[in-house]
Design a protein around this motif. Structure first.
Motif, PDB file in Angstrom:
ATOM      1  N   GLN A 127       0.833  -1.209   0.000  1.00  0.00           N
ATOM      2  CA  GLN A 127       0.000   0.000   0.000  1.00  0.00           C
ATOM      3  C   GLN A 127       0.864   1.254   0.000  1.00  0.00           C
ATOM      4  O   GLN A 127       0.427   2.315  -0.442  1.00  0.00           O
ATOM      5  CB  GLN A 127      -0.908   0.025   1.229  1.00  0.00           C
ATOM      6  CG  GLN A 127      -1.965  -1.046   1.220  1.00  0.00           C
ATOM      7  CD  GLN A 127      -2.927  -0.839   2.373  1.00  0.00           C
ATOM      8  OE1 GLN A 127      -3.816   0.004   2.304  1.00  0.00           O
ATOM      9  NE2 GLN A 127      -2.715  -1.581   3.445  1.00  0.00           N
ATOM     10  N   GLY A 131       0.896   4.182  -3.120  1.00  0.00           N
ATOM     11  CA  GLY A 131       0.397   5.500  -2.730  1.00  0.00           C
ATOM     12  C   GLY A 131      -0.979   5.445  -2.097  1.00  0.00           C
ATOM     13  O   GLY A 131      -1.729   6.407  -2.109  1.00  0.00           O
ATOM     14  N   MET A 132      -1.342   4.279  -1.540  1.00  0.00           N
ATOM     15  CA  MET A 132      -2.679   4.145  -0.971  1.00  0.00           C
ATOM     16  C   MET A 132      -2.761   4.673   0.445  1.00  0.00           C
ATOM     17  O   MET A 132      -3.802   5.101   0.893  1.00  0.00           O
ATOM     18  CB  MET A 132      -3.089   2.670  -0.963  1.00  0.00           C
ATOM     19  CG  MET A 132      -3.307   2.080  -2.343  1.00  0.00           C
ATOM     20  SD  MET A 132      -3.262   0.278  -2.282  1.00  0.00           S
ATOM     21  CE  MET A 132      -4.657  -0.056  -1.197  1.00  0.00           C
TER      22      MET A 132
ATOM     23  N   ASP B 238      -8.828  14.253  -8.800  1.00  0.00           N
ATOM     24  CA  ASP B 238      -8.473  12.897  -9.219  1.00  0.00           C
ATOM     25  C   ASP B 238      -8.291  11.964  -8.029  1.00  0.00           C
ATOM     26  O   ASP B 238      -8.797  10.871  -7.997  1.00  0.00           O
ATOM     27  CB  ASP B 238      -7.147  12.914 -10.009  1.00  0.00           C
ATOM     28  CG  ASP B 238      -7.293  13.708 -11.283  1.00  0.00           C
ATOM     29  OD1 ASP B 238      -8.430  13.803 -11.772  1.00  0.00           O
ATOM     30  OD2 ASP B 238      -6.265  14.233 -11.776  1.00  0.00           O
ATOM     31  N   ASP B 239      -7.513  12.426  -7.075  1.00  0.00           N
ATOM     32  CA  ASP B 239      -7.182  11.561  -5.952  1.00  0.00           C
ATOM     33  C   ASP B 239      -7.619  12.258  -4.665  1.00  0.00           C
ATOM     34  O   ASP B 239      -6.875  12.995  -4.044  1.00  0.00           O
ATOM     35  CB  ASP B 239      -5.668  11.299  -5.951  1.00  0.00           C
ATOM     36  CG  ASP B 239      -5.274  10.237  -4.937  1.00  0.00           C
ATOM     37  OD1 ASP B 239      -6.083   9.939  -4.030  1.00  0.00           O
ATOM     38  OD2 ASP B 239      -4.159   9.703  -5.048  1.00  0.00           O
ATOM     39  N   LEU B 240      -8.868  11.998  -4.283  1.00  0.00           N
ATOM     40  CA  LEU B 240      -9.448  12.714  -3.151  1.00  0.00           C
ATOM     41  C   LEU B 240      -8.734  12.370  -1.850  1.00  0.00           C
ATOM     42  O   LEU B 240      -8.491  13.247  -1.015  1.00  0.00           O
ATOM     43  CB  LEU B 240     -10.949  12.387  -3.049  1.00  0.00           C
ATOM     44  CG  LEU B 240     -11.712  13.093  -1.942  1.00  0.00           C
ATOM     45  CD1 LEU B 240     -11.633  14.608  -2.063  1.00  0.00           C
ATOM     46  CD2 LEU B 240     -13.183  12.645  -1.928  1.00  0.00           C
ATOM     47  N   ALA B 241      -8.387  11.084  -1.700  1.00  0.00           N
ATOM     48  CA  ALA B 241      -7.721  10.679  -0.449  1.00  0.00           C
ATOM     49  C   ALA B 241      -6.431  11.482  -0.268  1.00  0.00           C
ATOM     50  O   ALA B 241      -6.129  11.964   0.816  1.00  0.00           O
ATOM     51  CB  ALA B 241      -7.430   9.186  -0.467  1.00  0.00           C
ATOM     52  N   ARG B 242      -5.692  11.648  -1.367  1.00  0.00           N
ATOM     53  CA  ARG B 242      -4.453  12.412  -1.291  1.00  0.00           C
ATOM     54  C   ARG B 242      -4.740  13.882  -0.993  1.00  0.00           C
ATOM     55  O   ARG B 242      -4.082  14.497  -0.160  1.00  0.00           O
ATOM     56  CB  ARG B 242      -3.686  12.283  -2.603  1.00  0.00           C
ATOM     57  CG  ARG B 242      -2.382  13.059  -2.644  1.00  0.00           C
ATOM     58  CD  ARG B 242      -1.767  13.008  -4.019  1.00  0.00           C
ATOM     59  NE  ARG B 242      -1.464  11.632  -4.379  1.00  0.00           N
ATOM     60  CZ  ARG B 242      -0.225  11.165  -4.535  1.00  0.00           C
ATOM     61  NH1 ARG B 242       0.794  11.961  -4.378  1.00  0.00           N
ATOM     62  NH2 ARG B 242      -0.010   9.915  -4.856  1.00  0.00           N
TER      63      ARG B 242
END
Ligand SMILES: Cc1cc2nc3c(=O)[nH]c(=O)nc-3n(C[C@H](O)[C@H](O)[C@H](O)COP(=O)(O)OP(=O)(O)OC[C@H]3O[C@@H](n4cnc5c(N)ncnc54)[C@H](O)[C@@H]3O)c2cc1C
Lengths: 186, 430
Positions: A127, A131-132, B238-242
Motif C-alpha cells: 500500500q 500511494g494508498m 483525481d485523488d481525493l484521499a491524497r
C-alpha cells in the motif's frame, strides 16, 4: 573447537585483509570507495543493470568481468518478470554481505566452516508504493535472516560469529541506518 | 465505536429535529443555515463557544487566513484591518458575537457521550440528559487529537515530550534544545517562536507545502480564493484521499506580512534535518530525504505560481499586478544530520507538530472504515447523519473558517430533503 593439526581454510585471506587495514590506516583517503551500478531501462518494469567499475585506493578499478543483472517485477504486478525485483537484490546484497562476513570472521577466529546457508526474508506492505496509505512506508518494515551454519565450533561461538558479521556488515548498516540519498536529472 | 457503550432505551429524552454537536465555527455556521430552512435544532457544546480556540491553541497564534477571509454565513469581517490576521482573543470575540445572533438554543457545558441510530433518527446521550432527533450534525472538529507517532512513547524519560495542544509559550519549555517534528503550519510557527526564545531548534522536515505569504503584491489567500482553487469540489479531484491528507501550508499570520519557509527558518538559526524516521535506543534517526522533500515542495510551488500567473493573464489581472518574481529555491544543508543521540543532552524537548485527527469515539454507528476513519460522501455520513469541517470534505476550503458557509448550505439542503423523505416514510418522529 578445532583440531590443531588441520589448518583452518574457509578461503578467506585474513592476512591480506589485516594488511590492508594496516596500510589504509596510513592513507585513510584511499579507504574511500565509490561503488557504482549503471542501469538501462529496457521496457515495462524491466531494466538491466551492469556492474563493472568502481573507485577505490585512489583510482578507478575494474572487476575482472562485467556482471549484468536483469531486474523486473513479477506477473502478479502485471509485469513480465524478466528478473528479480530491485528489493530482492537488496536481500541478495544482505545475504551475501553477512555470509562473507561470517566466513571472514570465522577465518580470523580459527573456526572451520563446513556450510553456511542463509535465508533472508523481507516484509513490506505494498500500500506504500501504490500511494494508498501515507502511513505505510515504501520499503521493508521487517527483515529476517536465518542462518544455518555447520562449523567446528560451539553454538555460542557460532552466534558470536553471526553477531560480529552484522557489526561489520556494510549492507546491514545500509538497511538499519539512514543515508543521504540525492537523485538528480542530468 | 460500538461494544463499550451502554444503550439504555427507555430513559426520558428531549425531542428535537436536529442536534448539532460542537459550537466551533462549523457548528455555528450549520445552525445559521438550519434556521434559514426553518429546521428546529439545538447546539450541544462540551465547553463554551470556540472551545478549541480557547483551550487548545498556543498564546501567540494568529490565523494564517487574513481577516477579510474570516467570515461566516451572513457575517463578513467588518473591522478596521481586513488585511490583518486575528489573534485568539479577537477570533473568540468574533465567534461569540456570531453565536449571540443565532436563534437556536445553545447548550454549553454539555458533553455528548454517545450517539447511536434509533427510532428513525438518532439517540444523543449527554452528561446532561438525552435527546431524540431525526438528524445529527457532527461539528466536533477535525483537530481534536494530536496525531503523534508511536515512537513518542519510547523517548527516554529525561526528554520532555509535548503536543501543540499542550504547548502555550516557549517559557513553559525547559532551557535547552528543542526538536520540533513536522514542518507544516504548526511546526514552522512553533519552531520560529521557540528559536527566538533562545532555545536552539532542530526541525524535522518531511513532505510539506511551501507558500509565500504574498505574491505579486497580493496575499496568497487572495490568489487562491480568486483563482477558484479553494472552491474546488471533492467530486472534481483525481485523488481525493491524497487531497484530503495534504499538509497545511507553511504560512504565518503576523502584524507585518512575512514568509515563514525553510529558508527563513534556517536564516534564523533553526537546524533542518530530514523526517524523523525512527528511534533506536536513545538515538533519533532522521531520513536522508531532506533535499528530496525540499525539491518536491519547490517544484510544486513553481507549478502553483505558474497556474496563478496563467489565471491572472486569462482574467485581466496580469497588467494590474507587479511582474512575477521568481522565488529562491529552498536551501538545505549539504550533509544534514542523520542521527542524534538523546543521551548527549542536546535535545531537552520534543514537540510533535505531526498533525491532528478527529475524535469520533462517542459515535456508535457502523460508519467507519477499516482504519477507524469516518466514511462520508462530501459530509453525508449516513441517513440523517452529517459531518462538518473535515479536510477537503466538500471543497478544498472545507477545513477552514470561510469554508463552512457553502458546506453548511449544501448539507442543510440535503438534510432538509432527508427529513422530508424520511418524514413521509416514518410519520412524525415525536
Ligand atoms: C493550530 C491551528 C490553526 C488553525 N488556523 C486556521 C486559520 O488560520 N484559518 C482557518 O480558516 N482555519 C484554521 N484552522 C483550522 C480550523 O478552522 C480550526 O481547526 C477550527 O477550530 C475548526 O472548527 P470546527 O468548528 O470544525 O471545530 P472546533 O473549533 O474544534 O469546534 C468543535 C467543537 O466541538 C466541541 N466538542 C467536541 N467534542 C464534543 C462532544 N463530545 N460533546 C460536545 N461538544 C464537543 C468542542 O468543544 C469544540 O468547541 C486551524 C487549526 C489549527 C489546529
Amino acid at each position: 573447537m578445532h583440531t590443531a593439526t588441520q589448518p583452518i581454510d574457509n578461503g578467506v585471506n585474513v592476512t591480506a585483509l589485516l594488511g590492508a587495514r594496516e596500510v589504509l590506516s596510513q592513507a585513510p583517503a584511499a579507504a574511500r570507495f565509490t561503488w557504482r551500478a549503471h542501469c538501462d531501462w529496457v521496457r515495462g518494469t524491466h531494466s538491466r543493470i551492469a556492474v563493472e567499475d568502481f573507485h577505490g585506493l585512489g583510482e578507478t578499478q575494474r572487476h575482472r568481468s562485467r556482471s549484468t543483472f536483469e531486474a523486473d517485477h513479477p506477473e502478479v504486478f502485471a509485469a513480465e518478470d524478466h528478473g528479480p525485483t530491485p528489493v530482492e537484490y537488496v536481500l541478495v546484497g544482505l545475504a551475501a554481505c553477512l555470509t562473507a562476513g561470517v566466513a571472514a570472521v570465522a577465518q580470523h577466529r580459527d573456526i572451520q566452516l563446513h556450510s553456511v546457508k542463509a535465508t533472508v526474508e523481507g516484509d513490506m506492505d505494498i500500500q506504500g508504493i501504490l500511494g494508498m496509505d501515507p502511513d505505510v512506508r515504501n520499503g521493508f518494515d521487517d527483515i529476517r535472516v536465518m542462518f544455518e551454519i555447520d562449523a567446528d565450533a560451539s553454538r555460542a561461538d557460532i552466534e558470536a560469529l553471526v553477531a560480529q558479521s552484522q557489526k561489520r556488515s556494510a549492507v546491514y548498516d545500509l538497511l538499519t541506518n539512514p543515508t543521504h540519498v540525492k537523485v538528480a536529472v542530468k | 465505536m460500538s461494544a463499550g457503550h451502554q444503550r439504555p432505551l427507555h430513559r426520558p429524552a428531549r425531542v428535537v429535529t436536529t442536534v448539532v454537536i460542537g459550537a466551533g465555527h462549523a457548528g455555528l455556521a450549520m445552525s445559521h443555515h438550519l434556521a434559514q430552512r426553518g429546521i428546529d435544532h439545538v447546539l450541544l457544546e462540551r465547553g463554551e463557544v470556540a472551545n478549541a480556540w480557547r483551550n487548545e491553541r498556543w498564546e501567540s497564534l494568529r490565523l494564517l487566513t487574513p481577516n477579510w477571509q474570516c467570515r461566516l454565513p451572513g457575517q463578513a469581517y467588518a473591522g478596521p484591518e481586513p488585511e490583518g490576521f486575528m489573534g485568539m482573543a479577537e477570533l473568540i470575540a468574533f465567534l461569540d458575537d456570531y453565536a449571540r445572533g443565532l436563534s437556536a438554543p445553545l447548550h454549553t457545558g454539555t458533553v455528548v457521550k454517545t450517539v447511536w441510530p434509533a427510532d428513525g433518527g438518532y439517540r444523543v446521550v449527554t452528561d446532561r440528559g438525552d435527546w431524540r432527533c431525526r438528524a445529527v450534525v457532527i461539528a466536533t472538529g477535525a483537530c481534536q487529537l494530536p496525531a503523534v507517532p508511536a515512537m513518542a512513547a519510547a523517548l527516554p524519560p529525561w526528554v520532555e515530550s509535548l503536543t501543540p495542544h499542550a504547548y502555550r509559550r516557549p517559557e513553559q519549555l525547559p532551557p535547552g534544545g528543542v526538536l520540533v517534528v513536522g514542518a507544516s503550519a504548526t511546526g514552522v510557527q512553533l519552531a520560529d517562536e521557540i528559536q527566538r526564545s533562545g532555545r536552539p531548534v532542530t526541525l524535522a522536515v518531511g513532505e510539506h507545502l511551501r507558500m509565500p505569504r504574498r505574491y505579486r503584491g497580493r496575499d496568497i489567500q487572495w490568489w487562491l480564493e480568486h483563482a477558484g482553487m479553494l472552491d474546488q469540489r471533492f467530486d472534481e479531484v483525481d485523488d481525493l484521499a491524497r487531497a484530503r491528507r495534504q499538509p497545511s501550508p507553511q504560512l504565518l499570520g503576523s502584524v507585518e506580512p512575512q514568509d515563514l519557509d525553510l529558508n527563513a527558518l534556517s536564516e534564523r538559526g533553526v537546524r533542518l534535518v530530514g523526517r524523523l524516521a525512527g528511534l533506536a535506543g536513545t538515538r533519533l534517526q532522521f531520513s536522508g530525504s531532506l533535499a528530496m522533500h525540499a525539491t518536491a515542495a519547490d517544484l510544486k510551488l513553481v507549478r502553483l505560481l505558474e497556474n496563478l500567473d496563467a489565471w491572472a493573464i486569462a482574467h485581466d489581472w496580469h497588467d494590474a499586478l507587479p511582474a512575477p518574481e521568481p522565488l529562491p529555491s529552498t536551501r538545505v544543508p549539504q550533509r544534514p544530520c542523520l542521527g542524534l543521540d538523546l543521551a548527549g543532552g542536546e535535545i531537552r524537548t520534543v514537540l510533535w507538530a505531526t498533525g491532528f485527527k478527529p475524535d469520533f469515539s462517542w459515535l456508535d454507528a457502523p460508519v467507519f472504515d477499516a482504519r477507524g476513519r469516518l466514511r462520508h460522501d462530501g459530509g453525508v455520513v449516513a441517513p440523517g447523519l452529517y459531518a462538518m469541517g473535515l479536510p477537503f470534505m466538500r471543497r478544498r476550503k472545507s477545513g477552514a473558517i470561510h469554508g463552512a458557509d457553502d458546506d453548511a448550505r449544501d448539507l442543510s439542503l440535503h438534510l432538509a430533503g432527508w427529513l422530508a423523505r424520511a418524514g413521509h416514510r416514518h410519520g412524525s418522529f415525536a
